[in-house]
Design a protein around this motif. Structure first.
Motif, mmCIF file in Angstrom:
data_model
loop_
_atom_site.group_PDB
_atom_site.id
_atom_site.type_symbol
_atom_site.label_atom_id
_atom_site.label_comp_id
_atom_site.label_asym_id
_atom_site.label_seq_id
_atom_site.Cartn_x
_atom_site.Cartn_y
_atom_site.Cartn_z
ATOM 1 N N PHE A 98 5.682 12.071 -3.367
ATOM 2 C CA PHE A 98 5.485 10.690 -2.942
ATOM 3 C C PHE A 98 4.020 10.331 -2.738
ATOM 4 O O PHE A 98 3.700 9.180 -2.474
ATOM 5 C CB PHE A 98 6.217 10.425 -1.623
ATOM 6 C CG PHE A 98 7.709 10.539 -1.721
ATOM 7 C CD1 PHE A 98 8.380 10.156 -2.866
ATOM 8 C CD2 PHE A 98 8.444 11.025 -0.660
ATOM 9 C CE1 PHE A 98 9.751 10.251 -2.952
ATOM 10 C CE2 PHE A 98 9.816 11.118 -0.727
ATOM 11 C CZ PHE A 98 10.472 10.730 -1.879
ATOM 12 N N ALA A 99 3.126 11.281 -2.841
ATOM 13 C CA ALA A 99 1.716 11.065 -2.510
ATOM 14 C C ALA A 99 1.091 9.914 -3.297
ATOM 15 O O ALA A 99 0.340 9.124 -2.744
ATOM 16 C CB ALA A 99 0.923 12.347 -2.726
ATOM 17 N N ASP A 100 1.399 9.793 -4.572
ATOM 18 C CA ASP A 100 0.797 8.758 -5.405
ATOM 19 C C ASP A 100 1.716 7.561 -5.650
ATOM 20 O O ASP A 100 1.337 6.630 -6.355
ATOM 21 C CB ASP A 100 0.375 9.350 -6.751
ATOM 22 C CG ASP A 100 -0.717 10.395 -6.586
ATOM 23 O OD1 ASP A 100 -1.557 10.226 -5.682
ATOM 24 O OD2 ASP A 100 -0.726 11.364 -7.362
ATOM 25 N N MET A 101 2.905 7.594 -5.075
ATOM 26 C CA MET A 101 3.874 6.520 -5.267
ATOM 27 C C MET A 101 3.389 5.252 -4.562
ATOM 28 O O MET A 101 2.844 5.309 -3.464
ATOM 29 C CB MET A 101 5.229 6.938 -4.705
ATOM 30 C CG MET A 101 6.338 5.959 -4.986
ATOM 31 S SD MET A 101 7.923 6.557 -4.390
ATOM 32 C CE MET A 101 8.224 7.858 -5.567
ATOM 33 N N LYS A 102 3.584 4.115 -5.210
ATOM 34 C CA LYS A 102 3.247 2.824 -4.621
ATOM 35 C C LYS A 102 4.529 2.013 -4.478
ATOM 36 O O LYS A 102 5.328 1.945 -5.412
ATOM 37 C CB LYS A 102 2.245 2.083 -5.491
ATOM 38 C CG LYS A 102 0.916 2.800 -5.543
ATOM 39 C CD LYS A 102 -0.064 2.101 -6.432
ATOM 40 C CE LYS A 102 -1.343 2.936 -6.472
ATOM 41 N NZ LYS A 102 -2.274 2.478 -7.457
ATOM 42 N N VAL A 103 4.708 1.399 -3.302
ATOM 43 C CA VAL A 103 5.932 0.666 -3.012
ATOM 44 C C VAL A 103 5.587 -0.767 -2.619
ATOM 45 O O VAL A 103 4.685 -0.993 -1.814
ATOM 46 C CB VAL A 103 6.714 1.341 -1.857
ATOM 47 C CG1 VAL A 103 7.932 0.530 -1.467
ATOM 48 C CG2 VAL A 103 7.124 2.754 -2.242
ATOM 49 N N LEU A 104 6.313 -1.716 -3.180
ATOM 50 C CA LEU A 104 6.190 -3.118 -2.815
ATOM 51 C C LEU A 104 7.320 -3.453 -1.851
ATOM 52 O O LEU A 104 8.491 -3.224 -2.161
ATOM 53 C CB LEU A 104 6.291 -4.004 -4.056
ATOM 54 C CG LEU A 104 6.453 -5.497 -3.802
ATOM 55 C CD1 LEU A 104 5.189 -6.077 -3.157
ATOM 56 C CD2 LEU A 104 6.789 -6.222 -5.089
ATOM 57 N N VAL A 105 6.970 -3.973 -0.690
ATOM 58 C CA VAL A 105 7.964 -4.453 0.263
ATOM 59 C C VAL A 105 7.813 -5.972 0.305
ATOM 60 O O VAL A 105 6.820 -6.496 0.814
ATOM 61 C CB VAL A 105 7.769 -3.842 1.671
ATOM 62 C CG1 VAL A 105 8.796 -4.409 2.644
ATOM 63 C CG2 VAL A 105 7.878 -2.326 1.616
ATOM 64 N N ALA A 106 8.792 -6.670 -0.272
ATOM 65 C CA ALA A 106 8.766 -8.133 -0.317
ATOM 66 C C ALA A 106 9.575 -8.656 0.859
ATOM 67 O O ALA A 106 10.791 -8.595 0.862
ATOM 68 C CB ALA A 106 9.341 -8.628 -1.635
ATOM 69 N N GLY A 107 8.876 -9.129 1.853
ATOM 70 C CA GLY A 107 9.502 -9.612 3.082
ATOM 71 C C GLY A 107 9.331 -8.582 4.181
ATOM 72 O O GLY A 107 9.774 -7.446 4.047
ATOM 73 N N CYS A 108 8.639 -8.963 5.230
ATOM 74 C CA CYS A 108 8.367 -8.040 6.340
ATOM 75 C C CYS A 108 9.053 -8.488 7.615
ATOM 76 O O CYS A 108 8.543 -8.317 8.719
ATOM 77 C CB CYS A 108 6.860 -7.918 6.565
ATOM 78 S SG CYS A 108 6.028 -7.091 5.209
ATOM 79 N N GLY A 109 10.225 -9.074 7.451
ATOM 80 C CA GLY A 109 11.042 -9.444 8.600
ATOM 81 C C GLY A 109 11.745 -8.219 9.152
ATOM 82 O O GLY A 109 11.299 -7.083 8.961
ATOM 83 N N SER A 110 12.869 -8.425 9.797
ATOM 84 C CA SER A 110 13.573 -7.306 10.426
ATOM 85 C C SER A 110 14.023 -6.268 9.398
ATOM 86 O O SER A 110 13.906 -5.068 9.633
ATOM 87 C CB SER A 110 14.768 -7.802 11.235
ATOM 88 O OG SER A 110 15.669 -8.527 10.420
ATOM 89 N N GLY A 111 14.491 -6.703 8.242
ATOM 90 C CA GLY A 111 14.928 -5.760 7.212
ATOM 91 C C GLY A 111 13.779 -5.048 6.534
ATOM 92 O O GLY A 111 13.738 -3.823 6.460
ATOM 93 N N GLY A 112 12.816 -5.817 6.036
ATOM 94 C CA GLY A 112 11.674 -5.235 5.335
ATOM 95 C C GLY A 112 10.827 -4.340 6.212
ATOM 96 O O GLY A 112 10.341 -3.295 5.777
ATOM 97 N N SER A 113 10.648 -4.727 7.475
ATOM 98 C CA SER A 113 9.848 -3.897 8.381
ATOM 99 C C SER A 113 10.544 -2.573 8.667
ATOM 100 O O SER A 113 9.897 -1.531 8.739
ATOM 101 C CB SER A 113 9.547 -4.646 9.687
ATOM 102 O OG SER A 113 10.723 -4.918 10.432
ATOM 103 N N SER A 114 11.860 -2.614 8.789
ATOM 104 C CA SER A 114 12.618 -1.370 9.012
ATOM 105 C C SER A 114 12.552 -0.461 7.792
ATOM 106 O O SER A 114 12.390 0.754 7.924
ATOM 107 C CB SER A 114 14.084 -1.696 9.334
ATOM 108 O OG SER A 114 14.181 -2.375 10.553
ATOM 109 N N VAL A 115 12.661 -1.043 6.615
ATOM 110 C CA VAL A 115 12.565 -0.266 5.375
ATOM 111 C C VAL A 115 11.194 0.380 5.261
ATOM 112 O O VAL A 115 11.062 1.566 4.963
ATOM 113 C CB VAL A 115 12.871 -1.140 4.140
ATOM 114 C CG1 VAL A 115 12.474 -0.449 2.852
ATOM 115 C CG2 VAL A 115 14.340 -1.522 4.121
#
Length: 82
Positions: free
Chosen positions: A19-36
């Protein structure tokens, strides 16, 4: 000598170095996105792009990973700090 045992329990399940070089997009930082985002960080992922135009309001705090001290901040900034 490195004594960091943060990921010791999950290292036997999978190679967290993958996972060191993996990049993740989190679209939405509400209750669901922040938990993810928080769960992904606890799994060893470190490279994120957080997208959300909203700010954290008092009505959000009860179900959000960020606490009352973050009220009024942009959700992406609050989640990034946590």
């Amino acid at each position: 000598m490195n004594n960091d045992r943060t990921f010791e329990r999950i290292e036997s399940l999978f190679d967290i170095k993958l996972f060191a070089d993996m990049k993740v997009l989190v679209a939405g930082c509400g209750s669901g996105g922040s938990s993810v985002a928080l769960q992904l960080v606890m799994s060893g992922i470190r490279n994120f792009t957080l997208l959300d135009h909203d700010t954290l309001g008092p009505e959000n705090v009860i179900r959000h990973v960020c606490g009352r001290s973050f009220i009024g901040q942009k959700k992406v900034d609050a989640v990034a700090e946590v």
